[in-house]
Design a protein around this motif. Structure first.
Motif, PDB file in Angstrom:
ATOM      1  N   ALA A  25     -26.899   1.722  14.506  1.00 40.19           N
ATOM      2  CA  ALA A  25     -28.112   1.183  13.879  1.00 40.19           C
ATOM      3  C   ALA A  25     -29.194   2.253  13.798  1.00 40.19           C
ATOM      4  N   GLY A  26     -28.788   3.465  13.545  1.00 39.05           N
ATOM      5  CA  GLY A  26     -29.732   4.571  13.461  1.00 39.05           C
ATOM      6  C   GLY A  26     -29.005   5.868  13.760  1.00 39.05           C
ATOM      7  N   SER A  27     -29.788   6.926  13.968  1.00 38.01           N
ATOM      8  CA  SER A  27     -29.145   8.220  14.167  1.00 38.01           C
ATOM      9  C   SER A  27     -28.959   8.584  15.633  1.00 38.01           C
ATOM     10  N   SER A  60     -28.904   1.093   7.778  1.00 39.37           N
ATOM     11  CA  SER A  60     -28.611   2.257   8.627  1.00 39.37           C
ATOM     12  C   SER A  60     -27.431   3.050   8.075  1.00 39.37           C
ATOM     13  N   PHE A  61     -26.579   2.389   7.286  1.00 39.29           N
ATOM     14  CA  PHE A  61     -25.427   3.064   6.662  1.00 39.29           C
ATOM     15  C   PHE A  61     -25.908   3.999   5.556  1.00 39.29           C
ATOM     16  N   THR A  62     -26.898   3.533   4.809  1.00 37.40           N
ATOM     17  CA  THR A  62     -27.332   4.318   3.656  1.00 37.40           C
ATOM     18  C   THR A  62     -28.364   5.387   4.019  1.00 37.40           C
ATOM     19  N   LYS A  63     -29.094   5.158   5.118  1.00 38.69           N
ATOM     20  CA  LYS A  63     -30.139   6.125   5.494  1.00 38.69           C
ATOM     21  C   LYS A  63     -29.528   7.342   6.178  1.00 38.69           C
ATOM     22  N   GLY A  64     -30.031   8.509   5.869  1.00 39.58           N
ATOM     23  CA  GLY A  64     -29.590   9.726   6.550  1.00 39.58           C
ATOM     24  C   GLY A  64     -30.434   9.990   7.785  1.00 39.58           C
ATOM     25  N   SER A  65     -30.120  11.089   8.476  1.00 34.45           N
ATOM     26  CA  SER A  65     -30.899  11.444   9.663  1.00 34.45           C
ATOM     27  C   SER A  65     -32.189  12.134   9.243  1.00 34.45           C
ATOM     28  N   HIS A 121     -24.005   6.012  11.861  1.00 38.49           N
ATOM     29  CA  HIS A 121     -25.340   5.416  11.720  1.00 38.49           C
ATOM     30  C   HIS A 121     -25.254   3.892  11.696  1.00 38.49           C
ATOM     31  N   LEU A 122     -24.233   3.381  11.008  1.00 37.30           N
ATOM     32  CA  LEU A 122     -24.072   1.924  10.931  1.00 37.30           C
ATOM     33  C   LEU A 122     -23.784   1.355  12.318  1.00 37.30           C
ATOM     34  N   MET A 123     -22.926   2.052  13.067  1.00 35.48           N
ATOM     35  CA  MET A 123     -22.555   1.569  14.403  1.00 35.48           C
ATOM     36  C   MET A 123     -23.757   1.609  15.348  1.00 35.48           C
ATOM     37  N   ARG A 153     -27.946  -4.472  18.281  1.00 38.27           N
ATOM     38  CA  ARG A 153     -26.818  -4.657  17.358  1.00 38.27           C
ATOM     39  C   ARG A 153     -25.588  -5.169  18.109  1.00 38.27           C
ATOM     40  N   ALA A 162     -20.338  10.216   9.117  1.00 40.61           N
ATOM     41  CA  ALA A 162     -21.739  10.236   9.562  1.00 40.61           C
ATOM     42  C   ALA A 162     -22.402   8.886   9.284  1.00 40.61           C
ATOM     43  N   ARG A 163     -22.114   8.325   8.112  1.00 40.57           N
ATOM     44  CA  ARG A 163     -22.735   7.051   7.746  1.00 40.57           C
ATOM     45  C   ARG A 163     -22.229   5.911   8.642  1.00 40.57           C
ATOM     46  N   LEU A 164     -20.932   5.973   8.982  1.00 43.84           N
ATOM     47  CA  LEU A 164     -20.376   4.942   9.862  1.00 43.84           C
ATOM     48  C   LEU A 164     -20.983   5.031  11.260  1.00 43.84           C
TER      49      LEU A 164
END
Lengths: 392, 186
Positions: free
Chosen positions: A173-175, B58-63, A169-171, A184, A165-167
């Motif tokens: 740049a958000g959810s 963005s890696f550390t933040k959740g939805s 978000h990283l890819m 990005r 899930a975090r990856l």
């Protein structure tokens, strides 16, 4: 007058010494071969991509609400904008193709063996960076394919255990896939990956100079760590010829044809996309069948054929293994026979690799053809499921 | 050797030679080098940590999910599956159409709903609803799902992602705000 300017520059820049240690360095005469032109061809494509890409960035707007419009402007309004987009697109296709040939040639000629391990490793990473440029470039052509391509990328990333899930978000740049996602990918395509390519290319070329270019392999001529470097140096000292002007001729001819081929394709076929008659990518227009550019089509096609239990392994673990086998090649096969005439398994690997990707591509083409003819597949698919239900 | 001045042959003053720097363990040059490297290390951290924090935010933040209205219940006839669209709760002014999110709403009876994400659970492509066969199908790799979202055939590893939903003041609301994936379903 000219002579005095040249002497003035020579005194300050030591150009003769620079030339002798770079373009004019001695190479084995056997490298004066048509098989040795793919490296310079790839470099030429890269330079072409930088020039055309910089020009395109003058106009392109990396915003989800404006990217599509700015590409339409480039295609239809900006003077020769369509041509530069076309050259950039065809330049990328030729770059991947010529780089693949360079990889296959160096593999078959045993160029990765001692003492050129680092040249091979840097070349493999350069190959990955180039594929990275191809993927990020496809995203910048912000159309329906690009939008859903991001969704596919995120779905693959979401399969990573523990931190999927975090990856994602990283890819992104958000959810979600939104403006920051495109920014990005723009930054990766224009700054980060090209910077990495320039750094790795410098290392790659430096290694070509320090460790010398691989001689044309003779069957039976075996690489031994104890003696290879001395033998190579003695051979270059005795029979070596300067790369410029003795050997560069074939590279120049190949590069010339390459430019003509890219420009011809650009003129004849024009720029690619942004596709979709309905305007900028709109997630609510769901009647779309996204597909990647041809570089990734074999992998994309294979994903329709695999059983579900194998997919995560093949998407996440297999590429790591495959890359490790490729990159570490000189460390477990760094000596011995170089010539492909005495390495049948190497030849077999190349043949199998190319035929597999062609087969996967073909299966996709057949599938797409069937789908295009009145949704035969869709109906038969639904019928099969119904029959299974009735049967159970 | 002392640091006292000596007279040379010419009679002028001559400074005494200094001690061998390596013998003292820490010469002035070594000290400067170490202090310089240390300062640059601090400078690198002062720049590097914020840059990493910025890039990895963005890696550390959740939805951040929230309840979003899909419109009044009348829009969804009983026994049918309809496409609905909502605007992402967290958007930027320049997001354009990408802020719009489609989903499939199945109304089973007057109070019973199912809301599915548009994304196939295989690789995220948009699934389509086929009324005649009462199946959701994915155009990318041929995944198929039954009308209740469960997996019917093809490569998807599970059924469709289903939104949490509620009926509030005559409106159907879903809990959304992120792209559903296998790692973070809805």
């Amino acid at each position: 007058m000219l002579r005095s300017i040249a002497l003035w520059l020579e005194e300050r820049l030591h150009l003769t010494k620079l030339f002798e240690s770079t373009a004019g360095h001695k190479v084995p005469p056997s490298t004066n071969s048509w098989f040795y032109v793919f490296g310079s061809g790839t470099l030429l494509c890269f330079v072409l991509q930088i020039v055309t890409g910089t020009c395109l960035a003058f106009v392109y707007v990396p915003s989800t609400s404006q990217a599509w419009t700015s590409l339409q402007y480039l295609n239809n309004e900006q003077f020769l904008g369509w041509f530069l987009r076309a050259v950039h697109n065809w330049g990328s296709i030729f770059m991947v193709a010529i780089m693949s040939l360079h990889l296959v040639q160096t593999f078959l000629f045993g160029a990765y063996k001692y003492p050129r391990e680092l040249t091979w490793v840097s070349g493999c990473v350069l190959f990955l960076c180039t594929l990275g440029m191809a993927f990020t470039g496809q995203i910048l052509r912000f159309d329906q394919d690009a939008y859903w391509g991001l969704g596919i990328g995120a779905s693959i990333m979401g399969r990573v255990p523990f931190m999927g899930a975090r990856l994602v978000h990283l890819m992104l740049a958000g959810s979600t896939i939104a403006s920051e996602t495109l920014s990005r990918f723009f930054s990766l395509h224009v700054f980060v990956v090209p910077g990495m390519i320039i750094a790795l290319l410098s290392l790659h070329l430096r290694l070509v100079l320090t460790k010398g270019i691989n001689e044309y392999p003779k069957p039976g001529s075996v690489v031994r760590k104890e003696s290879y470097a001395t033998e190579y140096e003695a051979m270059v000292e005795k029979t070596g010829v300067p790369f410029v002007p003795n050997v560069i001729g074939k590279d120049l001819i190949f590069s010339g044809f390459l430019i003509v081929a890219i420009v011809t394709c650009a003129f004849v076929f024009g720029p690619q996309g942004p596709s979709g008659p309905s305007g900028p990518p709109n997630p609510t227009l769901i009647h779309t069948a996204p597909k990647p550019d041809f570089y990734f089509l074999p992998i994309y096609a294979i994903l329709a054929l695999l059983p579900a239990y194998m997919e995560t392994f093949l998407l996440l673990v297999a590429p790591v293994f495959a890359l490790a086998i490729l990159i570490l090649l000189p460390f477990y096969s760094g000596t011995g026979e170089k010539s492909y005439r005495r390495r049948p398994i190497a030849v077999l690997v190349v043949l199998l690799g190319s035929s597999n990707s062609r087969a996967a591509r073909l299966s996709w083409d057949i599938r797409a053809m069937v789908s295009a003819h009145g949704g035969v597949e869709r109906r038969s698919h639904a019928r099969r499921i119904r029959e299974r239900e009735v049967g159970s | 050797m002392s640091g006292t001045d000596q007279k040379s042959d010419c009679g002028c003053k001559k400074l005494a030679p200094t001690e061998d720097p390596s013998a003292s363990g820490m010469s002035r040059r070594n000290l400067l080098l170490k202090v310089g490297a240390g300062l640059n290390g601090i400078a690198a951290a002062l720049i590097g940590v914020p840059v990493l924090g910025y890039v990895l935010s963005s890696f550390t933040k959740g939805s951040r999910n929230s309840w979003i209205s899909l419109g009044s219940l009348d829009r969804f006839p009983e026994g049918e599956t309809r496409l609905a669209v909502y605007r992402n709760p967290i958007t930027k002014p320049w997001d354009g159409d990408t802020a719009e999110v489609p989903c499939w709403v199945r109304r089973i009876d007057s109070e019973k709903f199912q809301v599915f994400a548009i994304n196939c659970t295989h690789l995220g492509c948009p699934v389509r609803w086929f009324q005649e066969s009462r199946l959701f199908m994915c155009p990318c790799h041929g995944g198929a799902f039954y009308e209740d979202g469960s997996h019917a055939s093809g490569p998807p590893p599970r059924g469709l992602f289903e939104y949490q939903h509620k009926i509030d003041s005559g409106e159907l609301k879903v809990l959304g705000g992120h792209l559903p994936t296998l790692a973070e379903p809805l």
